[in-house]
Design an enzyme around this catalytic site. Sequence first.
Site, PDB file in Angstrom:
ATOM      1  N   TYR A  70       0.814  -1.222   0.000  1.00  0.00           N
ATOM      2  CA  TYR A  70       0.000   0.000   0.000  1.00  0.00           C
ATOM      3  C   TYR A  70       0.840   1.261   0.000  1.00  0.00           C
ATOM      4  O   TYR A  70       0.524   2.245  -0.644  1.00  0.00           O
ATOM      5  CB  TYR A  70      -0.955   0.003   1.195  1.00  0.00           C
ATOM      6  CG  TYR A  70      -2.172  -0.851   0.943  1.00  0.00           C
ATOM      7  CD1 TYR A  70      -2.987  -0.606  -0.167  1.00  0.00           C
ATOM      8  CD2 TYR A  70      -2.503  -1.909   1.781  1.00  0.00           C
ATOM      9  CE1 TYR A  70      -4.097  -1.394  -0.425  1.00  0.00           C
ATOM     10  CE2 TYR A  70      -3.610  -2.696   1.539  1.00  0.00           C
ATOM     11  CZ  TYR A  70      -4.402  -2.431   0.444  1.00  0.00           C
ATOM     12  OH  TYR A  70      -5.495  -3.209   0.189  1.00  0.00           O
TER      13      TYR A  70
ATOM     14  N   ASP B 259       1.839 -35.759   8.136  1.00  0.00           N
ATOM     15  CA  ASP B 259       0.923 -36.729   7.543  1.00  0.00           C
ATOM     16  C   ASP B 259       1.695 -37.701   6.657  1.00  0.00           C
ATOM     17  O   ASP B 259       2.720 -37.350   6.086  1.00  0.00           O
ATOM     18  CB  ASP B 259      -0.112 -36.027   6.662  1.00  0.00           C
ATOM     19  CG  ASP B 259      -1.184 -35.349   7.503  1.00  0.00           C
ATOM     20  OD1 ASP B 259      -1.270 -35.649   8.707  1.00  0.00           O
ATOM     21  OD2 ASP B 259      -1.905 -34.503   6.929  1.00  0.00           O
TER      22      ASP B 259
ATOM     23  N   GLU C  74       3.339 -31.252  12.219  1.00  0.00           N
ATOM     24  CA  GLU C  74       2.700 -30.491  11.138  1.00  0.00           C
ATOM     25  C   GLU C  74       1.342 -29.968  11.563  1.00  0.00           C
ATOM     26  O   GLU C  74       0.986 -28.829  11.297  1.00  0.00           O
ATOM     27  CB  GLU C  74       2.546 -31.397   9.896  1.00  0.00           C
ATOM     28  CG  GLU C  74       1.752 -30.758   8.772  1.00  0.00           C
ATOM     29  CD  GLU C  74       1.258 -31.769   7.735  1.00  0.00           C
ATOM     30  OE1 GLU C  74       1.714 -32.924   7.762  1.00  0.00           O
ATOM     31  OE2 GLU C  74       0.416 -31.392   6.910  1.00  0.00           O
TER      32      GLU C  74
END
Lengths: 434, 532
Positions: free
Chosen positions: A102, A255, A203
């Site tokens: 910005y 996982d 995780e």
Amino acid sequence: MVSTIDASARSKALDIIKSSMRELIDQIERGEKPTLVMPKRTLTNTIYDYKHKMLLLGPELQKRSFTDVNEAKKFMQTLLMASIIYDALRNNEYPTIRDLYYRGKHSITYKSIDGKRVSENTWDEQRESDSVIRDLEVLLSVLREDLLILSKEKGKVVGNLVIRSGDDVIDLSKMGHGAYAIEPTPDLIEFVDIDAEYILVVEKDAVFQQLHRYGFWKKNKAILVTSAGQPDRATRRFVRRLSEEYNLPVYILADSDPYGFYIYSVFKAGSITLSYESERLATPTAKFIGVMMTDIFGDSIFRKIIKDREARKTLEEITPGITDLKPKTPYLSESERSNFIIKAKTRDLERAVELIGYRVAEVCIEEKDAKNKIKKKEGLTGYPWFATPQWVRELCIFFNTLSKLEIEAMASKGLKFLADKYIPEKISTGDWID
Amino acid sequence: MLMNQTEEIYRAASPAEFFYRYREIAGFANPVRAMYQTIRELVENALDATDVHGIPPDVKITIRKADETQEFYQITVEDNGIGIPPNIVPNAFGKVLFSSKYAMRQSRGMYGLGVKMVVLYAQMTTGRPVEVITSKANFKRIYYFKLRIDVNKNEPVIIEAGSWRKTRDWHGTIVSVTIEGDWSRAKSRILEYINRTAIVLPYANITLVTPENEIIHYPRIVNTLPKPPVETNPHPHGIDLEILSGLAKNAGFNTIEELLIKSFQGIGDVTAKTILQNAGIDPSKKPSDLTNEELLALVNAIKAYDKFKPPSPKSLSPLGEEIIIAGLKRAYEPEFVTAVSRKPSAYSGHPFIVEVGLSYGGKTPIGEDKPVVLRYANKIPLLYDEASDMVVEVVRDEISWDHYMITFPAPILVLVHVCSTKVPFKGVGKESIADVPELRREVKLAVMEAARELKQYISKKMKEEEAKKKAESIAKYIPEVARSLAIILADESTLQSFKDNISVKLSHIVAKRTGVPLELIQSIVKSIEAEA
Ligand SMILES: Nc1ncnc2c1ncn2[C@@H]1O[C@H](COP(=O)(O)OP(=O)(O)OP(=O)(O)O)[C@@H](O)[C@H]1O
Ligand SMILES: [Mg+2]
């Protein structure tokens, strides 16, 4: 008030920017075309450093000259970004990358050669300003954190660790049910005291919370960290510093699917698209503790596959030693397996091919349908750091079973199982992948 | 039963009578066209009397309403030409097919008809005679004639004649006629004719005074004249039986060999002997003794002989590239202009030269899908019958303008000038050029040559535009870059001067790198700073 460590980081950053920009002024004074020279931030210039076991930027350089029509705008944007960051540093501010976007976004209006008034923005989307920030990182060979640019905090940590953050001393063993959110500038953290044997990175945030409440870290003298999904920069830097400075082993629990394997690889080797950060963010010693495909299925499937001479030959070509692997028995029973595993999706298959290469998939997949699905990935050779006998075995089993498993499934077998048996046993027996 | 048969009556018509009856073939079909044609005939005679003889033309045309009620106009054309000897004047203005321009030399006039058509037309519409005032440079007197044409006899009838002493050093001719016309409808064509004439005659002073007393003036802007044509003998390939027998009877040579050598260009002793041998004629034979068969054999032998040099271009007077360019510049203030004057060429024994001018941009008229074409023949603008003109066909249909980087509509105009001792006009009105292959080829080559130059210009211009665009796409960031550097490297107090200094230096660097003028870069940079 700005802390002393913060103030000194600022003055260092200001100097780095100044000296780089002074080079440009010298070129301009000599009447030369001002040129920024920086390492090339492309995939072709990303190399895996076998010795340091991480992804690094190669030796190729990129020259960005102001007088090159195709580079002029980028040049302007780079300098504009440098000036905004410089200004923020001087004013003791902590802009986020969104803030920087910005602050730099405004329109340039000029009278074109055909007499028309033309307006264009310094940049339109944050994608552009973000890219310029990455350019500045490689140009100045610093990380954005060194420039006091903040990112969203995601990582959390608990354990027997006392730190100084800013002017406060925080004891990370006294966080109640909560945890310390890793600050965006981990380099400004001072480690005051530590009593731990290893670092366990989980995780999944949910599993982290379960282990925390269960008292896992107290029992096992561990520093428990979660990245809550894809690890952010601060978490990676924090893990790297802590492990490096106290020589602590790092275990990653993710996982059992190609996505989890990739998260591990980001911790260990770095991200392919942002390889310039690896030197500071990667932890090459990190080990994948699980969940491994062999934890679910054992290794009988794999042994059956490599009985075939052709298959064995192909896999041996990718990495020697697949026949010398230690045998493995599964942690799950037949019925548990059928309850917990999920069928792999096409996206998982594709990612697996990206990691290990097409040839492993070709040898190990039995299902015709699945074979067709990955046809378009033919020719991919995989990442060098996955070309190990253990990973070939893991992914081969994945391709053959087309199954995946979330860590939560291990927890549902019983938190006790996960915390008191699975993790400690794997660590003590060295059942991980390096 | 006997049929009541009418007796068929035979008689000869004089040329005057013929053209009097069939005036439309000479361009006098109606008052509008006749008025335009009158101006043309008089102006072209005036110009032939000047530039052909190396005199920079001063021509003044005055058109005056000559009757309160009827559409009668007095048209007067004055020139500063060579003048006409008084004994010639009556025939020149009163005998159809009397001319000084049958010679082998390029001129506007060629038939010996023009001004007589005007006189005849005046006679039949207003009944008023032509008035001529003329003097040559070395004459001490100025001569005055008022005459009409006896149509049946094709003879001038002098109504009044006189002369007076010259008090100033004047030479030239003033011709004045009164005809029925239609100014309001002829006006635009006449103005266009004058304008187009002025385009190829930037070396002439041309003034037109209209019936409304408007003065239209094209001053002389070029001081060099096209090289005047030199009279030559005809080229043998232009010959036919008629011409040859005419020469044999009247030219008064002793031998046929002498006749060939002296009457034609490019025939010497050896050539003459060879041709005569080919025709089986004794070179020493008296021309008037030749039989018709011998004459025919000779014509055929000449036609079959292929070793003549091409016709001499000395008899031609092309405009030249400079004059064409000057004319187009004045008319259209073009962004780009070029001209091509081709080398002399020939068709059927007539030499010719094709010239092309090309005007692009500026005030050049817009061609919607093809270039605008201005046709000229022997310096005469051709305005009518555009559709049937070979030149127009070539420019519009045989040139792929897109190959030359032209996308229509475009401000592009092609001027084509054909000059020859015999321009192949389609009619005596001299309005369109017939399709002669040799001519067509030259027109095409000339236009292509000019178009190539235009293409070069356009591609160079595009490259420059590109360089400018390139410079612009860099220059627009100079202030931002300078400001950023100043923020990082300058203090509060020196910020502005630091920034200005960098801005100036960067402008120089960008100018040098892109080859674009510094001012252009600075103007872009300024336009941004003005905003901030
Ligand atoms: N303004 C003039 N100055 C000098 N001679 C003139 C002038 N006007 C006419 N003449 C002479 O009169 C002759 C006849 O003119 P006229 O216009 O009838 O025929 P032309 O010009 O020879 O041929 P064309 O029929 O093609 O016009 C010319 O050949 C020329 O010798
Ligand atoms: Mg004439």
